[in-house]
Design an enzyme around this catalytic site. Structure first.
Site, PDB file in Angstrom:
ATOM      1  N   GLN A 163       6.709  -9.512   7.793  1.00 48.28           N
ATOM      2  CA  GLN A 163       8.272  -9.144   7.265  1.00 48.28           C
ATOM      3  C   GLN A 163       9.034  -8.389   8.102  1.00 48.28           C
ATOM      4  O   GLN A 163      10.108  -7.617   7.583  1.00 48.28           O
ATOM      5  CB  GLN A 163       8.132  -9.158   5.668  1.00 48.28           C
ATOM      6  CG  GLN A 163       7.353  -7.811   5.272  1.00 48.28           C
ATOM      7  CD  GLN A 163       7.251  -7.797   3.723  1.00 48.28           C
ATOM      8  OE1 GLN A 163       6.147  -8.431   3.385  1.00 48.28           O
ATOM      9  NE2 GLN A 163       7.851  -6.704   3.194  1.00 48.28           N
ATOM     10  N   LYS A 203      13.491  -2.412  -7.464  1.00 49.25           N
ATOM     11  CA  LYS A 203      14.193  -1.548  -6.424  1.00 49.25           C
ATOM     12  C   LYS A 203      14.651  -2.443  -5.364  1.00 49.25           C
ATOM     13  O   LYS A 203      15.586  -2.652  -4.693  1.00 49.25           O
ATOM     14  CB  LYS A 203      13.437  -0.504  -5.564  1.00 49.25           C
ATOM     15  CG  LYS A 203      14.129   0.274  -4.851  1.00 49.25           C
ATOM     16  CD  LYS A 203      13.735   1.445  -4.466  1.00 49.25           C
ATOM     17  CE  LYS A 203      12.449   1.191  -3.492  1.00 49.25           C
ATOM     18  NZ  LYS A 203      12.764   0.858  -2.018  1.00 49.25           N
ATOM     19  N   GLY A 217       0.660  -1.109  -0.019  1.00 50.83           N
ATOM     20  CA  GLY A 217       0.081   0.118  -0.012  1.00 50.83           C
ATOM     21  C   GLY A 217       0.908   1.223  -0.009  1.00 50.83           C
ATOM     22  O   GLY A 217       2.014   1.413  -0.260  1.00 50.83           O
ATOM     23  N   TYR A 218       0.224   2.201   0.497  1.00 48.08           N
ATOM     24  CA  TYR A 218       0.587   3.696   0.042  1.00 48.08           C
ATOM     25  C   TYR A 218       1.355   3.695  -0.966  1.00 48.08           C
ATOM     26  O   TYR A 218       2.705   4.140  -1.332  1.00 48.08           O
ATOM     27  CB  TYR A 218       1.862   3.878   1.268  1.00 48.08           C
ATOM     28  CG  TYR A 218       1.749   5.345   1.574  1.00 48.08           C
ATOM     29  CD1 TYR A 218       0.514   5.772   2.278  1.00 48.08           C
ATOM     30  CD2 TYR A 218       2.908   6.390   1.362  1.00 48.08           C
ATOM     31  CE1 TYR A 218       0.585   7.375   2.731  1.00 48.08           C
ATOM     32  CE2 TYR A 218       2.606   7.593   1.694  1.00 48.08           C
ATOM     33  CZ  TYR A 218       1.530   8.073   2.422  1.00 48.08           C
ATOM     34  OH  TYR A 218       1.528   9.426   2.733  1.00 48.08           O
ATOM     35  N   LEU A 219       0.652   3.750  -2.335  1.00 43.44           N
ATOM     36  CA  LEU A 219       0.793   3.486  -3.454  1.00 43.44           C
ATOM     37  C   LEU A 219       1.520   4.899  -4.247  1.00 43.44           C
ATOM     38  O   LEU A 219       1.135   5.813  -3.940  1.00 43.44           O
ATOM     39  CB  LEU A 219      -0.082   3.102  -4.291  1.00 43.44           C
ATOM     40  CG  LEU A 219      -0.725   1.707  -3.941  1.00 43.44           C
ATOM     41  CD1 LEU A 219      -1.892   1.221  -4.940  1.00 43.44           C
ATOM     42  CD2 LEU A 219       0.017   0.309  -3.618  1.00 43.44           C
ATOM     43  N   HIS A 233       4.708   1.862  -7.893  1.00 40.64           N
ATOM     44  CA  HIS A 233       3.648   0.550  -7.939  1.00 40.64           C
ATOM     45  C   HIS A 233       2.740   0.900  -9.350  1.00 40.64           C
ATOM     46  O   HIS A 233       2.158   0.106  -9.872  1.00 40.64           O
ATOM     47  CB  HIS A 233       2.800   0.893  -6.682  1.00 40.64           C
ATOM     48  CG  HIS A 233       3.456   0.741  -5.602  1.00 40.64           C
ATOM     49  ND1 HIS A 233       3.594   1.876  -4.716  1.00 40.64           N
ATOM     50  CD2 HIS A 233       3.893  -0.350  -4.830  1.00 40.64           C
ATOM     51  CE1 HIS A 233       4.051   1.299  -3.428  1.00 40.64           C
ATOM     52  NE2 HIS A 233       4.307  -0.217  -3.675  1.00 40.64           N
ATOM     53  N   SER A 290       7.739   4.141  -0.267  1.00 35.15           N
ATOM     54  CA  SER A 290       6.767   4.643   0.636  1.00 35.15           C
ATOM     55  C   SER A 290       7.405   5.238   1.587  1.00 35.15           C
ATOM     56  O   SER A 290       7.083   6.382   2.393  1.00 35.15           O
ATOM     57  CB  SER A 290       6.032   3.443   1.082  1.00 35.15           C
ATOM     58  OG  SER A 290       5.165   3.032  -0.443  1.00 35.15           O
ATOM     59  N   GLY A 296       9.036  -4.810  -8.343  1.00 38.98           N
ATOM     60  CA  GLY A 296       9.946  -3.773  -8.727  1.00 38.98           C
ATOM     61  C   GLY A 296      11.281  -4.183  -8.664  1.00 38.98           C
ATOM     62  O   GLY A 296      11.578  -4.843  -7.595  1.00 38.98           O
ATOM     63  N   GLN A 298      14.949  -9.119  -3.275  1.00 41.13           N
ATOM     64  CA  GLN A 298      13.330  -9.718  -3.305  1.00 41.13           C
ATOM     65  C   GLN A 298      12.974 -10.397  -4.190  1.00 41.13           C
ATOM     66  O   GLN A 298      12.309 -11.415  -4.618  1.00 41.13           O
ATOM     67  CB  GLN A 298      12.390  -8.750  -2.614  1.00 41.13           C
ATOM     68  CG  GLN A 298      10.921  -9.084  -2.843  1.00 41.13           C
ATOM     69  CD  GLN A 298       9.885  -8.017  -2.276  1.00 41.13           C
ATOM     70  OE1 GLN A 298       9.800  -8.100  -1.243  1.00 41.13           O
ATOM     71  NE2 GLN A 298       9.271  -7.174  -3.130  1.00 41.13           N
TER      72      GLN A 298
HETATM   73  O1  PAF Z   1       7.481  -5.390  -1.805  1.00 42.61           O
HETATM   74  C1  PAF Z   1       6.684  -5.221  -1.124  1.00 42.61           C
HETATM   75  O2  PAF Z   1       6.033  -4.106  -1.140  1.00 42.61           O
HETATM   76  C2  PAF Z   1       6.428  -6.513  -0.109  1.00 42.61           C
HETATM   77  O3  PAF Z   1       7.752  -7.113   0.166  1.00 42.61           O
HETATM   78  C3  PAF Z   1       5.494  -7.598  -0.761  1.00 42.61           C
HETATM   79  C4  PAF Z   1       6.298  -8.058  -1.907  1.00 42.61           C
HETATM   80  C5  PAF Z   1       4.408  -7.010  -1.277  1.00 42.61           C
HETATM   81  C6  PAF Z   1       5.331  -8.537   0.183  1.00 42.61           C
HETATM   82  O4  PAF Z   1       4.477  -8.112   1.286  1.00 42.61           O
END
Ligand code: PAF
Length: 282
Positions: A61, A149, A31-33, A37, A186, A147, A153
């Site tokens: 996380q 960035k 969120g907080y796009l 995003h 964000s 993304g 991940q």
């Molecule tokens: O990159 C993110 O915003 C988060 O790590 C994700 C992939 C949505 C998982 O919560």
């Protein structure tokens, strides 16, 4: 555009789309796009019949001393952005919907999670892999968009999909930057005006490092030293890491003799920001 908060509602909608033979793209977010995003949503909308955006600040996380409580949230803003970019469904669950009482299954990964952000955020990737697996199982997308960035991940998720034979395509999308170079995040909202200015050392260091690589430097230590010196000259900045790793294994390498990722994490005041470049893109 619909907003739903339960797994059952997502499943019902997705099932309806599947019966109509439609393809589905998923954009997982917390969120907080922002425009970063939005670029993922645009890509999904251009490649799929329907786009689902998950909007969930995933507690699993975050480490105990991290910013779970203060992480910015604004569903009304997110809904307007998703709608404007042609998304079809927002999945916005409460934590209890994702992690019921007694929840005790996790997706974990070795090697790729051991360096970079995995070193300073020990529980982070277990939380990411677990929630992303759940989102893939709930939405069952044809393609999911992430993304670049969050380069580690992205590598971890690609590896997980391959290791666990998950039946979807993963697409990595370019970093979106502010006009002055700062990578969109964000967490940029945490920065005071003075810190916002100081945060430019990240993108400046990235430019410095990528210029060196483009001009032929292959010695990782030389690139890392130059980037670190530049960051260290900014009094509000504190380096977490500046590293060059093999783009596939995320393990440090001494010489750029294969596709590599140069990644940095830097505290600006209390805010930890990340940025990177892939040597193949310079
Ligand atoms: O990159 C993110 O915003 C988060 O790590 C994700 C992939 C949505 C998982 O919560």
């Amino acid at each position: 555009m619909k907003i739903v908060s339960t797994v059952e509602e997502v499943r019902r909608q997705v099932e309806e789309w599947r019966q109509q033979g439609l393809t589905i793209g998923l954009v997982p977010t917390m969120g907080y796009l922002h425009e970063g995003h939005a670029s993922l949503i645009d890509r999904s909308v251009s490649e799929n019949d329907r786009t689902v955006v998950s909007d969930f600040v995933n507690p699993m996380q975050f480490g105990p001393t991290e910013d779970l409580q203060t992480y910015p949230r604004d569903l009304a803003h997110d809904a307007a952005l998703v709608e404007a970019h042609g998304g079809d469904l927002i999945f916005h669950p409460e934590p209890a919907e994702m992690y019921h009482e007694g929840f005790s299954s996790f997706v974990d990964m070795t090697v790729l999670t051991e360096e970079l952000c995995g070193l300073s955020r020990p529980v982070h990737f277990r939380g990411v892999c677990t929630v992303v697996t759940k989102l893939f199982n709930i939405v069952q997308p044809d393609t999911a968009y992430f993304g670049k960035k969050d380069a580690q991940q992205l590598a971890v998720i690609r590896h997980m999909v391959d290791d666990l034979n998950m039946n979807l395509r993963i697409v990595g999308c370019p970093i979106v930057r502010e006009e002055d170079g700062l990578a969109k995040s964000s967490r940029n909202t945490y920065l005071s005006p003075e810190e916002r200015q100081a945060a430019l050392v990240l993108s400046q260091a990235i430019r410095l490092g990528s210029d060196m690589v483009r001009q032929g430097t292959t010695e990782c230590a030389a690139v890392i030293q130059a980037m670190s010196d530049h960051i260290a000259a900014q009094p509000l900045a504190r380096i977490d890491y500046v590293k060059i790793v093999d783009a596939a294994t995320m393990q440090p390498i001494p010489v750029i003799d294969r596709p590599a990722l140069c990644a940095i994490a830097v505290y600006i005041g209390k805010t930890r920001l990340i940025d990177n470049f892939f040597t193949e893109d310079v």
